[in-house]
Design an enzyme around this catalytic site. Structure first.
Site, PDB file in Angstrom:
ATOM      1  N   GLU A 149       1.600 -24.215  17.611  1.00 10.08           N
ATOM      2  CA  GLU A 149       2.418 -24.261  18.824  1.00 10.08           C
ATOM      3  C   GLU A 149       2.710 -22.827  19.291  1.00 10.08           C
ATOM      4  OE1 GLU A 149       3.279 -26.767  20.838  1.00 10.08           O
ATOM      5  OE2 GLU A 149       3.833 -24.993  21.962  1.00 10.08           O
ATOM      6  N   LEU A 151       4.704 -22.148  22.071  1.00  8.87           N
ATOM      7  CA  LEU A 151       5.836 -22.098  23.016  1.00  8.87           C
ATOM      8  C   LEU A 151       6.792 -20.957  22.681  1.00  8.87           C
ATOM      9  CD1 LEU A 151       8.555 -23.229  21.443  1.00  8.87           C
ATOM     10  CD2 LEU A 151       7.540 -25.436  21.896  1.00  8.87           C
ATOM     11  N   PHE A 250       4.816  -7.654  27.194  1.00 10.72           N
ATOM     12  CA  PHE A 250       5.253  -7.244  25.849  1.00 10.72           C
ATOM     13  C   PHE A 250       5.135  -5.752  25.609  1.00 10.72           C
ATOM     14  CE2 PHE A 250       5.835 -11.535  24.837  1.00 10.72           C
ATOM     15  CZ  PHE A 250       6.562 -11.567  23.665  1.00 10.72           C
ATOM     16  N   GLY A 254      12.858  -1.403  22.942  1.00 13.36           N
ATOM     17  CA  GLY A 254      14.210  -1.898  22.720  1.00 13.36           C
ATOM     18  C   GLY A 254      14.619  -1.709  21.281  1.00 13.36           C
ATOM     19  N   CYS A 261      10.273 -16.550  14.366  1.00 13.54           N
ATOM     20  CA  CYS A 261       8.808 -16.526  14.250  1.00 13.54           C
ATOM     21  C   CYS A 261       8.230 -15.156  13.901  1.00 13.54           C
ATOM     22  CB  CYS A 261       8.196 -17.052  15.540  1.00 13.54           C
ATOM     23  SG  CYS A 261       8.532 -18.809  15.753  1.00 13.54           S
TER      24      CYS A 261
HETATM   25  N1  LIG Z   1      10.948 -21.792  17.138  1.00 11.72           N
HETATM   26  C1  LIG Z   1       9.873 -21.420  17.791  1.00 11.72           C
HETATM   27  O1  LIG Z   1       9.927 -20.788  18.833  1.00 11.72           O
HETATM   28  C2  LIG Z   1       8.511 -21.763  17.246  1.00 11.72           C
HETATM   29  C3  LIG Z   1       7.397 -21.574  18.064  1.00 11.72           C
HETATM   30  C4  LIG Z   1       6.148 -21.920  17.563  1.00 11.72           C
HETATM   31  C5  LIG Z   1       6.022 -22.397  16.277  1.00 11.72           C
HETATM   32  N2  LIG Z   1       7.127 -22.541  15.490  1.00 11.72           N
HETATM   33  C6  LIG Z   1       6.955 -23.076  14.145  1.00 11.72           C
HETATM   34  O2  LIG Z   1       7.295 -24.454  14.171  1.00 11.72           O
HETATM   35  C7  LIG Z   1       7.910 -24.846  12.945  1.00 11.72           C
HETATM   36  C8  LIG Z   1       9.277 -25.442  13.200  1.00 11.72           C
HETATM   37  O3  LIG Z   1      10.083 -24.443  13.779  1.00 11.72           O
HETATM   38  P1  LIG Z   1      11.535 -24.764  14.376  1.00 11.72           P
HETATM   39  O4  LIG Z   1      12.030 -23.500  14.978  1.00 11.72           O
HETATM   40  O5  LIG Z   1      11.445 -25.988  15.209  1.00 11.72           O
HETATM   41  O6  LIG Z   1      12.308 -25.108  13.018  1.00 11.72           O
HETATM   42  P2  LIG Z   1      13.794 -25.667  12.847  1.00 11.72           P
HETATM   43  O7  LIG Z   1      14.270 -25.112  11.566  1.00 11.72           O
HETATM   44  O8  LIG Z   1      14.564 -25.462  14.101  1.00 11.72           O
HETATM   45  O9  LIG Z   1      13.583 -27.245  12.683  1.00 11.72           O
HETATM   46  C9  LIG Z   1      12.960 -27.852  11.602  1.00 11.72           C
HETATM   47  C10 LIG Z   1      13.546 -29.243  11.448  1.00 11.72           C
HETATM   48  O10 LIG Z   1      12.807 -29.959  10.468  1.00 11.72           O
HETATM   49  C11 LIG Z   1      13.695 -30.797   9.720  1.00 11.72           C
HETATM   50  N3  LIG Z   1      13.037 -31.173   8.471  1.00 11.72           N
HETATM   51  C12 LIG Z   1      12.668 -30.375   7.439  1.00 11.72           C
HETATM   52  N4  LIG Z   1      12.056 -31.102   6.462  1.00 11.72           N
HETATM   53  C13 LIG Z   1      12.023 -32.383   6.910  1.00 11.72           C
HETATM   54  C14 LIG Z   1      11.500 -33.602   6.382  1.00 11.72           C
HETATM   55  N5  LIG Z   1      10.883 -33.627   5.199  1.00 11.72           N
HETATM   56  N6  LIG Z   1      11.664 -34.728   7.098  1.00 11.72           N
HETATM   57  C15 LIG Z   1      12.279 -34.699   8.295  1.00 11.72           C
HETATM   58  N7  LIG Z   1      12.777 -33.576   8.854  1.00 11.72           N
HETATM   59  C16 LIG Z   1      12.649 -32.432   8.181  1.00 11.72           C
HETATM   60  C17 LIG Z   1      14.919 -29.930   9.585  1.00 11.72           C
HETATM   61  O11 LIG Z   1      16.058 -30.704   9.287  1.00 11.72           O
HETATM   62  C18 LIG Z   1      14.996 -29.260  10.961  1.00 11.72           C
HETATM   63  O12 LIG Z   1      15.781 -30.013  11.869  1.00 11.72           O
HETATM   64  C19 LIG Z   1       7.919 -23.585  12.082  1.00 11.72           C
HETATM   65  O13 LIG Z   1       6.778 -23.552  11.279  1.00 11.72           O
HETATM   66  C20 LIG Z   1       7.858 -22.467  13.102  1.00 11.72           C
HETATM   67  O14 LIG Z   1       7.288 -21.292  12.570  1.00 11.72           O
HETATM   68  C21 LIG Z   1       8.365 -22.257  15.954  1.00 11.72           C
END
Ligand SMILES: NC(=O)c1ccc[n+]([C@@H]2O[C@H](COP(=O)([O-])OP(=O)(O)OC[C@H]3O[C@@H](n4cnc5c(N)ncnc54)[C@H](O)[C@@H]3O)[C@@H](O)[C@H]2O)c1
Length: 433
Positions: A149, A151, A250, A254, A261
């Site tokens: 992802e 985003l 980018f 800053g 991430c």
């Molecule tokens: N935040 C971003 O901008 C972004 C962008 C691209 C990719 N990612 C990647 O996406 C992934 C998720 O990131 P995020 O920011 O959404 O994480 P987050 O910590 O906000 O959310 C993860 C969620 O997963 C739940 N969870 C964990 N184990 C679980 C299970 N076994 N069953 C059900 N729920 C479970 C947690 O309770 C939590 O609500 C990561 O690998 C991150 O690197 C994040």
């Protein structure tokens, strides 16, 4: 299509809501009961522009539901997205325990062919691990796909609905076709859907974040050198940005990158390269530069006030790691505020979205102002840490009247030095004379 999304964090919730928006039936699962309760009460646990409306509309249409039980969601789904966290482990590697735990439970809940999608950011080779874990639990056929992802928090809904590209790592045609069909409503304007092997897809995500982080650290070092020579990094930025080989995105200097991430992904890439006995020297430096850069405003405070900040109140504008989010994971605000407190100073902070999150980090150690102007009341200096739009054109005369001393250190270079000095402030920014 019928979809399950495991994990309703910043990624899972956006992914679930956006797929529901194009007519799919989506069940979002989270083991966090409080989060699911909140979502079932029509509330959104995070701040993300446009998300609340999307969730409300699709819940009302009954295309989007929220549950805590993974098996029921998986049984009902054709495609299961794993969107759980992959936090940094102690050695810098991506901690896969949540991904593999979800995979195990998915395996136990299988009742027919399904596509299992790694949406979480996972190191090279994870799809194979997920496949092995599921295989141990079920005899039903399945495909594992890597679908990283890209985003950005703060513009997550828009990014998902209008992606620059979609990367699908699939080792078989059936899964590749299902994933391509699922994404085609989002790519009608011509954004490419790139199908590749799972490992290349996994590395693509790290490569994107590593490149962006590298640009930031590069420009931050450039700013530090400009400062030494009395040059202006903004002019240097414009000069190089007009080169089409470089481009303008980018390149702002800053006080470093934060968030959930870049910091963890840069370190995870260093680690998984090291696992294959390759030392990724550029990324080691990117990370080191970033850690030092977060402390630049503390250096400026020290230059102004000396080592102790006893008796000084420092106003802080911005706590989130970037504007339009409430996320403070790895935010530069954290070491800066800790540094001020360690030097005996007091902090009055304001952030349009991250107050609740900040309270969980700092508790009663700092004062939470109700507005930008409230934050500067009686302050000896103002630090701009996050470039929220509402900080860009404040009433400087009012800010000056409210402060004890008109000192402004701008960690995001959002003001023109001349304008601020004309307004009667002592002003410093990053890499500009
Ligand atoms: N935040 C971003 O901008 C972004 C962008 C691209 C990719 N990612 C990647 O996406 C992934 C998720 O990131 P995020 O920011 O959404 O994480 P987050 O910590 O906000 O959310 C993860 C969620 O997963 C739940 N969870 C964990 N184990 C679980 C299970 N076994 N069953 C059900 N729920 C479970 C947690 O309770 C939590 O609500 C990561 O690998 C991150 O690197 C994040």
């Amino acid at each position: 299509m019928k979809l399950a999304v495991i994990g309703t964090g910043y990624v899972g919730l956006v992914v679930g809501a956006c797929f529901a928006e194009t007519g799919n039936e989506v069940i979002c699962v989270d083991r966090d009961k409080a989060k699911i309760r909140l979502l079932n009460n029509g509330k959104i646990p995070i701040y993300e522009p446009g998300l609340e409306e999307l969730v409300r509309r699709n819940r009302a249409e009954k295309r989007l539901t929220f549950v805590t039980g993974l098996p029921e969601a998986v049984k009902a789904a054709d495609v299961v997205f794993i969107a759980v966290g992959t936090p940094m482990g102690e050695d810098g590697s991506a901690d896969l325990q949540h991904v593999l735990a979800a995979a195990r439970e998915i395996g136990r809940s299988m009742n027919g062919y399904k596509v299992i999608v790694d949406k979480s950011t996972v190191p090279a080779g994870t799809a194979a691990k997920v496949r092995d874990v599921i295989k141990k639990e079920t005899r039903h056929p399945f495909s594992v796909v890597s679908n990283p992802e890209f985003l950005k928090q703060g513009a997550a809904v828009e990014d998902f609905l209008k992606p620059d590209r979609v990367v699908i790592g699939a080792d078989d045609d059936r899964a590749a076709k299902i994933m391509t069909d699922l994404h085609s409503p989002f790519t009608r304007t011509g954004a490419p859907i790139m199908v590749m092997d799972t490992t290349s897809a996994e590395i693509s995500k790290y490569a994107a974040n590593a490149m962006l982080a590298t640009r930031i650290s590069f420009m931050n070092e450039m700013a530090n050198v400009c400062e030494k020579f009395g040059a202006d990094v903004d002019q240097v930025r414009k000069a190089i940005a007009s080169d089409r080989r470089i481009g303008s995105a980018f390149l702002f200097s800053g006080i470093g990158y934060g968030g959930s991430c870049f910091p963890k992904d840069v370190q995870a890439m260093v680690k998984f390269a090291a696992d294959k006995k390759y030392r990724f020297r550029v990324l080691e430096a990117v990370e080191q530069v970033n850690e030092l850069q977060k402390l630049r405003l503390l250096e400026k405070l020290e230059k102004q006030f000396g080592k102790s900040l006893k008796g000084k109140t420092i106003a802080v504008w911005g706590l989130a790691f970037k504007p339009r989010t409430d996320d403070m994971r790895e935010a530069p605000a954290i070491p800066i505020i800790k540094g001020i407190l360690a030097r005996g100073g007091k902090v009055r902070a304001f952030d349009p979205a991250a107050k609740g999150v900040a309270k969980r980090i700092f508790g009663a150690k700092i004062t939470y102002a109700t507005s930008a102007y409230d934050a500067v009341k009686g302050a000896d200096a103002l630090l701009v840490i996050t470039e929220w739009n509402e900080f860009r054109e404040p009433d400087f005369a009012r800010v000056k009247r409210l402060m004890k001393q008109p000192i402004l250190f701008d960690g995001r270079n959002i003001y023109s030095p001349r304008q601020i000095r004309d307004a009667g402030f002592i002003y410093a920014s990053i890499g500009r004379a």
